[in-house]
Enzyme design. Sequence first.
Site, PDB file in Angstrom:
ATOM      1  N   ILE A  54     128.705 -99.301 -12.740  1.00  0.00           N
ATOM      2  CA  ILE A  54     128.936 -99.684 -11.424  1.00  0.00           C
ATOM      3  C   ILE A  54     127.446 -99.715 -10.415  1.00  0.00           C
ATOM      4  CG2 ILE A  54     129.413 -97.046 -10.696  1.00  0.00           C
ATOM      5  CD1 ILE A  54     131.339 -98.450  -8.571  1.00  0.00           C
ATOM      6  N   GLU A  55     127.349-100.814  -9.946  1.00  0.00           N
ATOM      7  CA  GLU A  55     125.880-101.250  -9.549  1.00  0.00           C
ATOM      8  C   GLU A  55     125.898-102.223  -8.463  1.00  0.00           C
ATOM      9  OE1 GLU A  55     122.747-102.567 -12.055  1.00  0.00           O
ATOM     10  OE2 GLU A  55     124.026-102.404 -13.721  1.00  0.00           O
ATOM     11  N   ALA A  56     124.877-102.407  -7.447  1.00  0.00           N
ATOM     12  CA  ALA A  56     124.611-103.156  -6.462  1.00  0.00           C
ATOM     13  C   ALA A  56     125.710-102.967  -5.448  1.00  0.00           C
ATOM     14  CB  ALA A  56     124.603-104.643  -7.018  1.00  0.00           C
TER      15      ALA A  56
END
Length: 325
Positions: free
Chosen positions: A149-151
Site C-alpha cells: 500500500i503506497e502513494a
Amino acid sequence: MRKRILAAAGALALAALAPFATPATARTEAPVQAAAAPMAVAPYLYEGWGSPPNPAEVMNATGVRWFTLAFVLSNGTCNPQWDGQRALTGGVDGSAISTIRGGGGDVVPSFGGYSGNKLEQSCTSASALAGAYQKVINAFSFKAIDIDIEADAYSNATVQQRTVDALKTIRANNPSIKIYVTIGTGQSGPDTSLINRAASSGFAADAWTIMPFDFGGAGQNMGTLTTKAAEGLKNALKSAYGYSDDTAYRHSGISSMNGVTDQSETVTVADFTTILNYANSHHLARLTFWSVNRDRPCGSGGADSCSGVSQSNWDYTKVFAKYAG
C-alpha cells in the site's frame, strides 16, 4: 517510495551505466543450496515488463523457491486482475505460477504497488475489498498475500481503514494464511498511521514490511540506513502492539531494491549481506526485494530489467537465499 515504472530520464541514466557493467555470462558452478529459502524470502517477480526471467532458471541458480508476483490491481472496478488488465488465470502470470510450483516453490501475490488503479480505492467497502482479495486467494489456493500500500492509497485514511477491515475478514475466513503489509519508510522508520490504525482495529499482520529506499540515501551506506529504518519499524510495532523486542522483530520485514534506485541511491550486493546479517540476528518475518527482473547486469535494456551496477546474474537473490529465518 517504490516507483515501479521509472521515468524515461531515469531509465536512460541507468542505461548509461551499461558500458561499465559485467556482461551476463552462463553460470557454470553448482546451484546454490539455500539454508532455508523460506516463504519469507520471496523476491518480487513482475511479468508486466522488464524482460521477465524464467523463474525456473532463478530457482535452479539460487535455491530460492518462493516469489512475490506483482501486481494485482483493479480493472477500474472492484475486480482483481494482474496489472488491472490480465486475467487471473492463464496467461504469463498463470504460466509463471505453474513453473514455480512445478519446481517445488510457490507464489505470494502482491496487491497494489506504486502505480495503477488500486483495489483498495476501487472497492467501495471493506466487504467488497475482502471479496476481491478472496477471489485471488481462491484462484490459486494461495498460502500468503502481500498488500503493498503506497502513494495515494496509503495517504487516504478511509482507504487505510477499509484495507484494515478487509484484512480482518481475510484473516477470519483464512486462519492459516500469511498476511504481509508492505509500506514505505523514512530513514528513521515508517509513518505509523497505518500500523496504529491496524492495532487499534484488532488486526496484526504476520509481517509489516518496510521499503528502505527512495528516502534520500544517495551517497550513503544503504545497508546501514536499512538497518536504522528497520529499528524504527521495530519500535513502532512495540508501541502499537505492546510487543517485546523479539516479538516485534519477528513481525518485521524488509523489502529492499537491488542496485540503483529511482532516487540514485545504490544498494550493493555487500549491502544485501549487511541486511541479511541483520535479518538473521533478529529473525525477521520477511526478507525480499524489488526485483528479480533487475537482478542482472546492464548489457542492454532499461532499469526495469537490470540493476545498474556491475554484477553477475542473480547475485542479489543468492544473498537473500541464505536467510535462515
